[in-house]
Enzyme design. Sequence first.
Site, PDB file in Angstrom:
ATOM      1  N   GLY A 143       0.776  -1.235   0.000  1.00 58.43           N
ATOM      2  CA  GLY A 143       0.000   0.000   0.000  1.00 58.43           C
ATOM      3  C   GLY A 143       0.806   1.284   0.000  1.00 58.43           C
ATOM      4  O   GLY A 143       0.358   2.291   0.532  1.00 58.43           O
ATOM      5  N   SER A 144       1.991   1.290  -0.630  1.00 56.22           N
ATOM      6  CA  SER A 144       2.769   2.536  -0.612  1.00 56.22           C
ATOM      7  C   SER A 144       2.096   3.626  -1.455  1.00 56.22           C
ATOM      8  O   SER A 144       2.144   4.807  -1.093  1.00 56.22           O
ATOM      9  CB  SER A 144       4.218   2.302  -1.053  1.00 56.22           C
ATOM     10  N   ASN A 145       1.440   3.266  -2.558  1.00 57.29           N
ATOM     11  CA  ASN A 145       0.693   4.278  -3.323  1.00 57.29           C
ATOM     12  C   ASN A 145      -0.549   4.735  -2.555  1.00 57.29           C
ATOM     13  O   ASN A 145      -0.935   5.905  -2.623  1.00 57.29           O
ATOM     14  CB  ASN A 145       0.306   3.743  -4.705  1.00 57.29           C
ATOM     15  N   LEU A 190      -4.261  -6.615  -7.620  1.00 58.67           N
ATOM     16  CA  LEU A 190      -3.820  -7.634  -8.569  1.00 58.67           C
ATOM     17  C   LEU A 190      -4.952  -8.497  -9.129  1.00 58.67           C
ATOM     18  O   LEU A 190      -4.705  -9.544  -9.708  1.00 58.67           O
ATOM     19  CB  LEU A 190      -2.751  -8.515  -7.921  1.00 58.67           C
ATOM     20  N   ASN A 205      -5.957   3.345 -12.838  1.00 56.53           N
ATOM     21  CA  ASN A 205      -4.913   2.438 -12.365  1.00 56.53           C
ATOM     22  C   ASN A 205      -3.560   3.088 -12.630  1.00 56.53           C
ATOM     23  O   ASN A 205      -3.445   3.956 -13.495  1.00 56.53           O
ATOM     24  CB  ASN A 205      -5.000   1.102 -13.128  1.00 56.53           C
ATOM     25  N   HIS A 250       0.359   1.952 -13.623  1.00 58.08           N
ATOM     26  CA  HIS A 250       1.163   0.830 -14.125  1.00 58.08           C
ATOM     27  C   HIS A 250       2.630   1.263 -14.102  1.00 58.08           C
ATOM     28  O   HIS A 250       2.944   2.392 -14.463  1.00 58.08           O
ATOM     29  CB  HIS A 250       0.723   0.485 -15.551  1.00 58.08           C
ATOM     30  N   ASP A 286      -4.507  -3.057 -18.656  1.00 67.03           N
ATOM     31  CA  ASP A 286      -3.596  -1.991 -19.092  1.00 67.03           C
ATOM     32  C   ASP A 286      -3.891  -1.431 -20.484  1.00 67.03           C
ATOM     33  O   ASP A 286      -2.975  -0.965 -21.169  1.00 67.03           O
ATOM     34  CB  ASP A 286      -2.133  -2.481 -19.048  1.00 67.03           C
ATOM     35  N   GLU A 318       5.863   7.227  -9.059  1.00 69.22           N
ATOM     36  CA  GLU A 318       4.436   6.926  -8.871  1.00 69.22           C
ATOM     37  C   GLU A 318       3.867   7.730  -7.710  1.00 69.22           C
ATOM     38  O   GLU A 318       2.762   8.272  -7.791  1.00 69.22           O
ATOM     39  CB  GLU A 318       4.232   5.431  -8.579  1.00 69.22           C
TER      40      GLU A 318
END
Length: 194
Positions: free
Chosen positions: A14-16, A89, A106, A108, A149, A178
Amino acid sequence: MNQVPIAVFASGGGSNFQALIDYEDNSSYHIVLLLTDRKQVGAIERAEKAGKHSEVLEQKGKSDQEIASQMKDLLEGYGVEFIVLAGYLRKIPPAVVSLYTGRMVNIHPALLPSFGGKGMYGRSVHKAVIEAGETISGPTVHYVDEDYDTGEIIAQALVPILEGDDPDSLSDKVLQAEHKLYPSTVHQLCSSLQ
């Protein structure tokens, strides 16, 4: 300023998600839900620390229809107007994608349309980029459609690949990019919804 209620979907550390939390106070969005498909993930700990609601929607043994129905119930229950995938995922059921057309994004870890598609996530992406001899990589924010994607590209950041970079060092650099690109892009997109 009214903030758009958003849900963040994550399957890992969960860093984003954390970057979105850190940016939230002065943004056009408000995180009302973390949705994950796994019980033991770092994103849940981050949600607890930030006082955010989290829900686990396990998918094993469930049909697409069951998953879609449970997901829609959760999203409606929390009043979610916009969905942000942050290392989630699982493929989103088509019924949910169509409900949030133009309101689901999303990130990527490569410059789409290259190095995307099924199985292209995490370290495998960075390995493929380096093996292809690329000199630039970076994250892509895109709308979510029914394939992996392939949705319309919204924003990208360029990350130079230096001699001696390996998949791990490139991963670290792209992840830092990101963390800057994603919250600001989500902020801009939610601003345009108001």
